[in-house]
Design an enzyme around this catalytic site. Sequence first.
Site, mmCIF file in Angstrom:
data_model
loop_
_atom_site.group_PDB
_atom_site.id
_atom_site.type_symbol
_atom_site.label_atom_id
_atom_site.label_comp_id
_atom_site.label_asym_id
_atom_site.label_seq_id
_atom_site.Cartn_x
_atom_site.Cartn_y
_atom_site.Cartn_z
ATOM 1 N N ARG A 140 0.825 -1.214 0.000
ATOM 2 C CA ARG A 140 0.000 0.000 0.000
ATOM 3 C C ARG A 140 0.858 1.262 0.000
ATOM 4 N NH1 ARG A 140 -5.399 -1.692 2.265
ATOM 5 N NH2 ARG A 140 -6.036 0.475 2.391
ATOM 6 N N TYR A 143 0.805 4.302 -2.519
ATOM 7 C CA TYR A 143 -0.319 5.240 -2.376
ATOM 8 C C TYR A 143 -0.173 6.050 -1.082
ATOM 9 C CZ TYR A 143 -5.218 6.795 -2.137
ATOM 10 O OH TYR A 143 -6.376 7.541 -2.058
ATOM 11 N N ASP A 144 0.065 5.343 0.037
ATOM 12 C CA ASP A 144 0.116 6.035 1.341
ATOM 13 C C ASP A 144 1.273 7.038 1.380
ATOM 14 O OD1 ASP A 144 -1.644 3.968 1.684
ATOM 15 O OD2 ASP A 144 -0.793 3.223 3.552
ATOM 16 N N GLU A 145 2.459 6.553 1.008
ATOM 17 C CA GLU A 145 3.621 7.445 1.026
ATOM 18 C C GLU A 145 3.521 8.475 -0.096
ATOM 19 O OE1 GLU A 145 5.572 7.748 3.382
ATOM 20 O OE2 GLU A 145 5.679 5.853 4.445
ATOM 21 N N GLY A 146 2.895 8.079 -1.195
ATOM 22 C CA GLY A 146 2.676 9.031 -2.303
ATOM 23 C C GLY A 146 1.857 10.228 -1.828
ATOM 24 N N VAL A 185 -14.715 -1.882 -1.023
ATOM 25 C CA VAL A 185 -15.625 -2.761 -0.302
ATOM 26 C C VAL A 185 -17.095 -2.501 -0.655
ATOM 27 C CG1 VAL A 185 -15.713 -1.354 1.840
ATOM 28 C CG2 VAL A 185 -16.010 -3.813 1.933
ATOM 29 N N VAL A 186 -17.506 -1.236 -0.743
ATOM 30 C CA VAL A 186 -18.926 -0.973 -1.005
ATOM 31 C C VAL A 186 -19.302 -1.441 -2.408
ATOM 32 C CG1 VAL A 186 -20.677 0.833 -1.251
ATOM 33 C CG2 VAL A 186 -19.043 0.950 0.633
ATOM 34 N N SER A 187 -18.467 -1.108 -3.387
ATOM 35 C CA SER A 187 -18.782 -1.520 -4.767
ATOM 36 C C SER A 187 -18.731 -3.035 -4.910
ATOM 37 C CB SER A 187 -17.845 -0.833 -5.765
ATOM 38 O OG SER A 187 -16.521 -0.866 -5.305
ATOM 39 N N GLN A 207 -12.417 -5.631 11.127
ATOM 40 C CA GLN A 207 -11.807 -4.317 10.864
ATOM 41 C C GLN A 207 -12.921 -3.303 10.578
ATOM 42 O OE1 GLN A 207 -11.871 -6.884 8.783
ATOM 43 N NE2 GLN A 207 -11.392 -6.390 6.672
HETATM 44 P P1 NAD Z 1 -11.005 7.497 -9.244
HETATM 45 O O1 NAD Z 1 -10.025 6.433 -9.592
HETATM 46 O O2 NAD Z 1 -12.431 7.277 -9.602
HETATM 47 O O3 NAD Z 1 -10.557 8.888 -9.840
HETATM 48 C C1 NAD Z 1 -9.224 9.219 -10.140
HETATM 49 C C2 NAD Z 1 -9.212 9.939 -11.462
HETATM 50 O O4 NAD Z 1 -7.870 10.345 -11.757
HETATM 51 C C3 NAD Z 1 -9.672 9.057 -12.624
HETATM 52 O O5 NAD Z 1 -10.565 9.755 -13.442
HETATM 53 C C4 NAD Z 1 -8.365 8.728 -13.370
HETATM 54 O O6 NAD Z 1 -8.566 8.441 -14.729
HETATM 55 C C5 NAD Z 1 -7.575 10.001 -13.103
HETATM 56 N N1 NAD Z 1 -6.129 9.799 -13.214
HETATM 57 C C6 NAD Z 1 -5.371 8.823 -12.647
HETATM 58 N N2 NAD Z 1 -4.083 8.965 -12.988
HETATM 59 C C7 NAD Z 1 -4.013 10.078 -13.768
HETATM 60 C C8 NAD Z 1 -2.947 10.746 -14.442
HETATM 61 N N3 NAD Z 1 -1.697 10.298 -14.371
HETATM 62 N N4 NAD Z 1 -3.238 11.855 -15.160
HETATM 63 C C9 NAD Z 1 -4.502 12.311 -15.257
HETATM 64 N N5 NAD Z 1 -5.555 11.712 -14.658
HETATM 65 C C10 NAD Z 1 -5.304 10.609 -13.910
HETATM 66 O O7 NAD Z 1 -10.858 7.736 -7.677
HETATM 67 P P2 NAD Z 1 -11.728 8.605 -6.677
HETATM 68 O O8 NAD Z 1 -12.277 7.677 -5.664
HETATM 69 O O9 NAD Z 1 -12.637 9.505 -7.403
HETATM 70 O O10 NAD Z 1 -10.584 9.453 -5.963
HETATM 71 C C11 NAD Z 1 -10.291 10.785 -6.340
HETATM 72 C C12 NAD Z 1 -9.229 11.338 -5.412
HETATM 73 O O11 NAD Z 1 -9.668 11.292 -4.063
HETATM 74 C C13 NAD Z 1 -7.913 10.558 -5.465
HETATM 75 O O12 NAD Z 1 -6.829 11.467 -5.411
HETATM 76 C C14 NAD Z 1 -7.949 9.730 -4.202
HETATM 77 O O13 NAD Z 1 -6.668 9.446 -3.737
HETATM 78 C C15 NAD Z 1 -8.728 10.613 -3.260
HETATM 79 N N6 NAD Z 1 -9.411 9.816 -2.218
HETATM 80 C C16 NAD Z 1 -10.484 9.041 -2.519
HETATM 81 C C17 NAD Z 1 -11.087 8.280 -1.512
HETATM 82 C C18 NAD Z 1 -12.295 7.427 -1.769
HETATM 83 O O14 NAD Z 1 -12.796 6.788 -0.832
HETATM 84 N N7 NAD Z 1 -12.838 7.377 -2.954
HETATM 85 C C19 NAD Z 1 -10.557 8.304 -0.208
HETATM 86 C C20 NAD Z 1 -9.444 9.090 0.039
HETATM 87 C C21 NAD Z 1 -8.874 9.854 -0.966
HETATM 88 N N1 UDP Z 2 -12.739 -5.552 1.951
HETATM 89 C C1 UDP Z 2 -13.418 -6.751 2.102
HETATM 90 N N2 UDP Z 2 -13.944 -7.325 0.979
HETATM 91 C C2 UDP Z 2 -13.859 -6.764 -0.253
HETATM 92 C C3 UDP Z 2 -13.169 -5.535 -0.389
HETATM 93 C C4 UDP Z 2 -12.609 -4.957 0.745
HETATM 94 O O1 UDP Z 2 -13.539 -7.290 3.195
HETATM 95 O O2 UDP Z 2 -14.390 -7.363 -1.207
HETATM 96 C C5 UDP Z 2 -12.184 -4.909 3.161
HETATM 97 C C6 UDP Z 2 -10.718 -4.479 3.049
HETATM 98 O O3 UDP Z 2 -9.866 -5.556 3.417
HETATM 99 C C7 UDP Z 2 -10.677 -3.348 4.045
HETATM 100 C C8 UDP Z 2 -12.065 -2.702 3.943
HETATM 101 O O4 UDP Z 2 -12.899 -3.701 3.358
HETATM 102 O O5 UDP Z 2 -10.512 -3.839 5.357
HETATM 103 C C9 UDP Z 2 -12.104 -1.454 3.081
HETATM 104 O O6 UDP Z 2 -11.470 -1.745 1.850
HETATM 105 P P1 UDP Z 2 -11.390 -0.696 0.660
HETATM 106 O O7 UDP Z 2 -10.459 -1.271 -0.340
HETATM 107 O O8 UDP Z 2 -12.755 -0.324 0.226
HETATM 108 O O9 UDP Z 2 -10.785 0.617 1.331
HETATM 109 P P2 UDP Z 2 -9.473 0.897 2.220
HETATM 110 O O10 UDP Z 2 -8.887 -0.396 2.704
HETATM 111 O O11 UDP Z 2 -8.572 1.616 1.307
HETATM 112 O O12 UDP Z 2 -10.005 1.694 3.340
#
Ligand code: NAD
Ligand code: UDP
Length: 313
Positions: A140, A143-146, A185-187, A207
Amino acid sequence: MRILVTGGAGFIGSHLLDRLMQEQHEVICLDNFYTGTKRNISKWFDRPNFELIRHDITEPIRLEVDQIYHLACPASPVHYQYNPIKTTKVSFLGTANMLGLAKRVKARFLLASTSEVYGDPDVHPQPEEYHGNVNTIGIRSCYDEGKRIAETLSFDYHREHNVEIRIARIFNTYGPRMLENDGRVVSNFIAQSLKGNPLTVYGDGSQTRSFCYVTDLVDGLIKLMNGDKTGPINIGNPEEYTILQLAEKIRDRINPGQEISFKPLPQDDPKQRKPDITKATNWLNWQPTIALEAGLTETIAEFKQRLIVEKGC
Ligand code: NAD
Ligand code: UDP
């Protein structure tokens, strides 16, 4: 106002675009369609105040804008782990390019950071002052460190070049337009229940996570961008559920007899997560308004439309 949304064709980005378009701004969506789709934004294509640019943010670009919502980055573990080196490049080079643009045109810059900066937290709930418990070398980490270096870069542009920055630490967000195959997880649970497949719970399901409905999140991002606080500010819904509770909730609404199948827990999977939203409440006058039940109703309805009507599943 002319507003750039990077990652605007993605899940959160497209909901943000909807709000900005409804507010009559000039909106530029910049996306390379790695995980975003044109379907999410096609309703705006014929509007004169909307512009779409296909571009990879790891390459610089010159634009004239007043505000930048920087969301471009793969966000689900499946997608960010598919090409982890690229994920780190997007977080570092991509964010540096967008901060460089903000500096050049004096735009305000909002970074979509994440609760993942707290890693597997040993403080609960997580306040912004907590510095996290993050593995630098795990699967991970890209993403986390990124996101952590993206926050660092943003603050250094602020201190060195007076770029106006805003940092949102987004907690798990859900809603219509999540990709059905993004592994989140939700999707996953909704798609599995609709298709009659077992719901895959990783580990024993004890968790926890807290789930924010996407329109609430967008509201928080807009308030943060237009307020006077730099952040970082947690934006998320503090209602906390175990993953097993979530599985049962979704299954019982769609397919009550469906089996739950337990799978191995992925490496470094955080054991608990819940935002402390005191700052968002006091500084932005923001708190979530949509309860999980109501948000799931909307999300399930849209997934049904996509899976059953469009794909005939
Ligand atoms: P997503 O994957 O649906 O959206 C990311 C978008 O960025 C996509 O449209 C993708 O095509 C575009 N993208 C990726 N790499 C690219 C690049 N190199 N150049 C141009 N476009 C690029 O994800 P999301 O859930 O909508 O997340 C959006 C932002 O919110 C992200 O930065 C994510 O880290 C942050 N975020 C989301 C969640 C969440 O629960 N969904 C939680 C924490 C942070
Ligand atoms: N998870 C799960 N089943 C799935 C997908 C995810 O049990 O089909 C768990 C996953 O291990 C994590 C939590 O649901 O503990 C949330 O996962 P998600 O990938 O949605 O988000 P994040 O871990 O980044 O918070």
